[in-house]
Design a protein around this motif. Sequence first.
Motif, mmCIF file in Angstrom:
data_model
loop_
_atom_site.group_PDB
_atom_site.id
_atom_site.type_symbol
_atom_site.label_atom_id
_atom_site.label_comp_id
_atom_site.label_asym_id
_atom_site.label_seq_id
_atom_site.Cartn_x
_atom_site.Cartn_y
_atom_site.Cartn_z
ATOM 1 N N ASP A 1 -4.274 4.831 -7.258
ATOM 2 C CA ASP A 1 -5.492 4.666 -6.465
ATOM 3 C C ASP A 1 -6.069 3.260 -6.555
ATOM 4 N N LYS A 2 -5.965 2.647 -7.744
ATOM 5 C CA LYS A 2 -6.527 1.324 -7.958
ATOM 6 C C LYS A 2 -5.536 0.505 -8.767
ATOM 7 N N ASP B 1 -15.089 -9.206 -4.612
ATOM 8 C CA ASP B 1 -16.118 -8.569 -5.428
ATOM 9 C C ASP B 1 -15.587 -8.044 -6.756
ATOM 10 N N LYS C 1 0.833 -1.206 0.000
ATOM 11 C CA LYS C 1 0.000 0.000 0.000
ATOM 12 C C LYS C 1 0.864 1.251 0.000
ATOM 13 N N TYR D 1 -7.485 -3.811 1.805
ATOM 14 C CA TYR D 1 -7.736 -2.603 1.002
ATOM 15 C C TYR D 1 -8.545 -2.935 -0.254
ATOM 16 N N PRO D 2 -9.744 -3.469 -0.113
ATOM 17 C CA PRO D 2 -10.534 -3.887 -1.282
ATOM 18 C C PRO D 2 -10.845 -2.744 -2.247
ATOM 19 N N GLU D 3 -10.928 -1.545 -1.715
ATOM 20 C CA GLU D 3 -11.249 -0.390 -2.557
ATOM 21 C C GLU D 3 -10.114 -0.048 -3.514
ATOM 22 N N LYS D 4 -8.950 -0.585 -3.284
ATOM 23 C CA LYS D 4 -7.796 -0.284 -4.122
ATOM 24 C C LYS D 4 -7.554 -1.325 -5.220
ATOM 25 N N LYS E 1 -8.537 -3.462 -8.557
ATOM 26 C CA LYS E 1 -9.341 -3.485 -9.780
ATOM 27 C C LYS E 1 -9.584 -4.910 -10.251
#
Length: 265
Positions: free
Chosen positions: A90-91, A205, A81, A111-114, A116
């Motif tokens: 960001d991703k 996801d 990270k 950090y699932p939001e990061k 793709k």
Amino acid sequence: MEKKSIKSEHGIIYYWIGGNKNEDASCIIFTHGMTADHTMFDMQVGYFGEKYKIITWDMPLHGESRPYDNFSYYNVAYELKNILDVEKVDKVILVGQSMGGYVCQEFAIQYPEKVKAFVAVDTNPFGHYYYSKWERYILTKVGIMSSWLPYSLLVKSIAKGATKTEYAYENLYNAVSKLSKKEIIFIINMGYGGFLKRKETIKFDFPVLLVVGDSDNTGYVKKYNFKWSKHEGYHLEIITNAAHNSNVDNHVEFNKVTEKFLSKL
């Protein structure tokens, strides 16, 4: 590829960045397997570099990222990270081979939001559901059994057992031979010990591609990936003429399969 480093309380981590320099280019970070180093992905760097920003790195305890204190997948995910934060990514698209796949899974949990997408290369899923008690027990003994071998035989057996082609063998042999026997055994113990701490199964996801060499005879990796694919519905690709380091053994086929997956994101 430009060589860079970051420093944390646990050690200095070295990484390499290059590829597409456009700000809107997607980023792929490649994470190597147990006792390997960033050169494992040399055949991917050039292939994907025209379209994607590329980051490779020496995972803590490996390559130039030694010494490193207090190794855990949680800490390694945090180091990853930090690299992404420094590079303002960001991703990211995660590509992880074997132990590198464990790091990717831990990163995705934290950090699932990061994330793709994730390409799992000859790796295994987190979760005791996939493994019998006997298989989990054996994993705790790999380090002990490895310690019985003389150093030169240990290095050769690791390189030979994970590869099928001469190029892949030399690539892994060169990486492993930079490590002392004590370091190798420690990596094995930390690698499998940390892996077994994640008892729950994980459903991601974001898109996931599973990739396994048709001649991967490391443990029961192929069996676990078929079970992983069936349980979670992830697409599984078998790379022909390839062992555990399938992206190195048959980089041409691996690159095409991965490119097809990424083109659908």
